[in-house]
Design an enzyme around this catalytic site. Structure first.
Site, PDB file in Angstrom:
ATOM      1  CG  ASP A  37      22.214 -11.815  42.582  1.00  0.00           C
ATOM      2  OD1 ASP A  37      21.578 -12.461  43.444  1.00  0.00           O
ATOM      3  OD2 ASP A  37      22.109 -12.012  41.370  1.00  0.00           O
ATOM      4  CB  ILE A  38      18.544 -10.409  46.582  1.00  0.00           C
ATOM      5  CG1 ILE A  38      17.838 -11.269  45.552  1.00  0.00           C
ATOM      6  CG2 ILE A  38      18.192  -8.944  46.424  1.00  0.00           C
ATOM      7  CD1 ILE A  38      16.326 -11.338  45.758  1.00  0.00           C
TER       8      ILE A  38
ATOM      9  CG  ASN B 189      21.992 -16.712  33.386  1.00  0.00           C
ATOM     10  OD1 ASN B 189      23.038 -17.222  33.026  1.00  0.00           O
ATOM     11  ND2 ASN B 189      21.729 -16.445  34.649  1.00  0.00           N
TER      12      ASN B 189
ATOM     13  N   GLY C 146      19.113 -20.499  32.339  1.00  0.00           N
ATOM     14  CA  GLY C 146      19.069 -20.100  33.743  1.00  0.00           C
ATOM     15  C   GLY C 146      18.453 -18.745  34.005  1.00  0.00           C
ATOM     16  CD  GLN C 147      16.152 -14.086  30.615  1.00  0.00           C
ATOM     17  OE1 GLN C 147      16.269 -14.706  29.564  1.00  0.00           O
ATOM     18  NE2 GLN C 147      15.856 -12.802  30.663  1.00  0.00           N
TER      19      GLN C 147
ATOM     20  CG  HIS D  75      19.723  -9.808  34.671  1.00  0.00           C
ATOM     21  ND1 HIS D  75      18.550 -10.319  34.115  1.00  0.00           N
ATOM     22  CD2 HIS D  75      20.191 -10.770  35.493  1.00  0.00           C
ATOM     23  CE1 HIS D  75      18.334 -11.533  34.599  1.00  0.00           C
ATOM     24  NE2 HIS D  75      19.317 -11.825  35.434  1.00  0.00           N
ATOM     25  CG  LEU D  76      27.003  -8.356  32.383  1.00  0.00           C
ATOM     26  CD1 LEU D  76      27.154  -9.654  31.591  1.00  0.00           C
ATOM     27  CD2 LEU D  76      27.810  -7.240  31.737  1.00  0.00           C
ATOM     28  CG  HIS D  77      24.209 -12.765  36.734  1.00  0.00           C
ATOM     29  ND1 HIS D  77      23.678 -12.903  38.003  1.00  0.00           N
ATOM     30  CD2 HIS D  77      23.209 -13.076  35.865  1.00  0.00           C
ATOM     31  CE1 HIS D  77      22.423 -13.297  37.907  1.00  0.00           C
ATOM     32  NE2 HIS D  77      22.111 -13.411  36.619  1.00  0.00           N
TER      33      HIS D  77
END
Length: 121
Positions: free
Chosen positions: A29-30, A86, A92-93, A99-101
């Site tokens: 993640d950036i 999300n 919070g998307q 995508h899976l954090h």
């Protein structure tokens, strides 16, 4: 399509890729929220969790299994980690491609966000 994650999948923009197969790509993640924070993204564009259909069952399962595999390889599986999908604005998307954090490398609190304080706890 002007989707950030589709551009990463297509290699149009760079990412710190840590895993890739024919169905998913995983990258750091950036804006990490933990010592280790990566995303598992399907190569198939699906905008939100609400858009998943019966045909996507194996793909979403593969995303979760990939998260576990990478977590073991990264050395966070035994201590534990958090996974989060999300969905839409209130969830919070911010990128409308599922995508899976995966977050780990530190102890996580619960709840992850206290609305009255408007800050992480």
């Amino acid at each position: 399509m002007d989707c950030l994650f589709c551009k990463i999948v297509n290699k149009d923009i760079p990412a710190q890729v840590i895993y890739e197969d024919d169905q998913v790509i995983a990258f750091n993640d950036i804006n990490p929220q933990a010592p280790l924070h990566f995303l598992v993204v399907p190569k198939k564009h699906i905008s939100t969790l609400n858009d998943i259909n019966e045909d996507d069952r194996e793909l979403v399962g593969h995303m979760v299994m990939t998260a576990g595999k990478i977590s073991k390889n990264q050395g966070i599986a035994e201590d534990g980690y958090r996974t989060v999908f999300n969905c839409n604005n209130h969830g919070g998307q911010t990128v409308y491609h599922i995508h899976l954090h995966v977050l780990g490398g530190k102890a996580m609190g619960w709840p992850p966000y206290q609305a009255t304080l408007k800050q992480p706890i």
